[in-house]
Scaffold this motif. Structure first.
Motif: not given
Length: 121
Positions: A17, A19, A67, A82, A84-85
């Protein structure tokens, strides 16, 4: 006038992940819809996510739905992405952009310098 500065890009492993942050410099943040775009070498720029003012209307690129999450802090005047994955296909330079909702053409006229996101397998 509007100035945008992105930060947060780095090398990350697939599945991880990250950001990204975008600082908005200006005094009329409420006039702008914001977006995150990305461009990989040899490929065209594509829209990743957009968010209106005050942030109740959001859209995503199909490949990142579920995601990625775009958000904005209307007090600090920051925009976030953000992620993710992450996958290798997410590798690109990511740009923050702003669209003046009162402008005649309503296009994304303001852009940050970009921040590199590299996802390793």
């Amino acid at each position: 006038q509007v100035q945008l500065v992105e930060s947060g890009g780095k090398l990350v492993q697939a599945g991880g992940s990250l950001r990204l942050s975008c600082e908005f410099s200006g005094r009329t943040f409420s006039r702008y819809s914001m977006g995150w775009f990305r461009q990989a070498p040899g490929k065209e720029r594509e829209s990743v996510a957009t968010i209106n003012w005050p942030g109740d209307s959001i859209s995503y690129l199909d490949s990142v739905k579920g995601r990625f999450t775009i958000s904005r802090d209307n007090v600090k005047k920051w925009v976030y992405l953000q992620m993710n994955r992450l996958t290798v296909e997410d590798t690109a330079v990511y740009y923050c952009a702003a669209r003046d909702n009162l402008a005649t053409l309503g296009r994304y006229d303001y852009w940050g310098q970009g921040t590199q996101v590299t996802v390793s397998s």
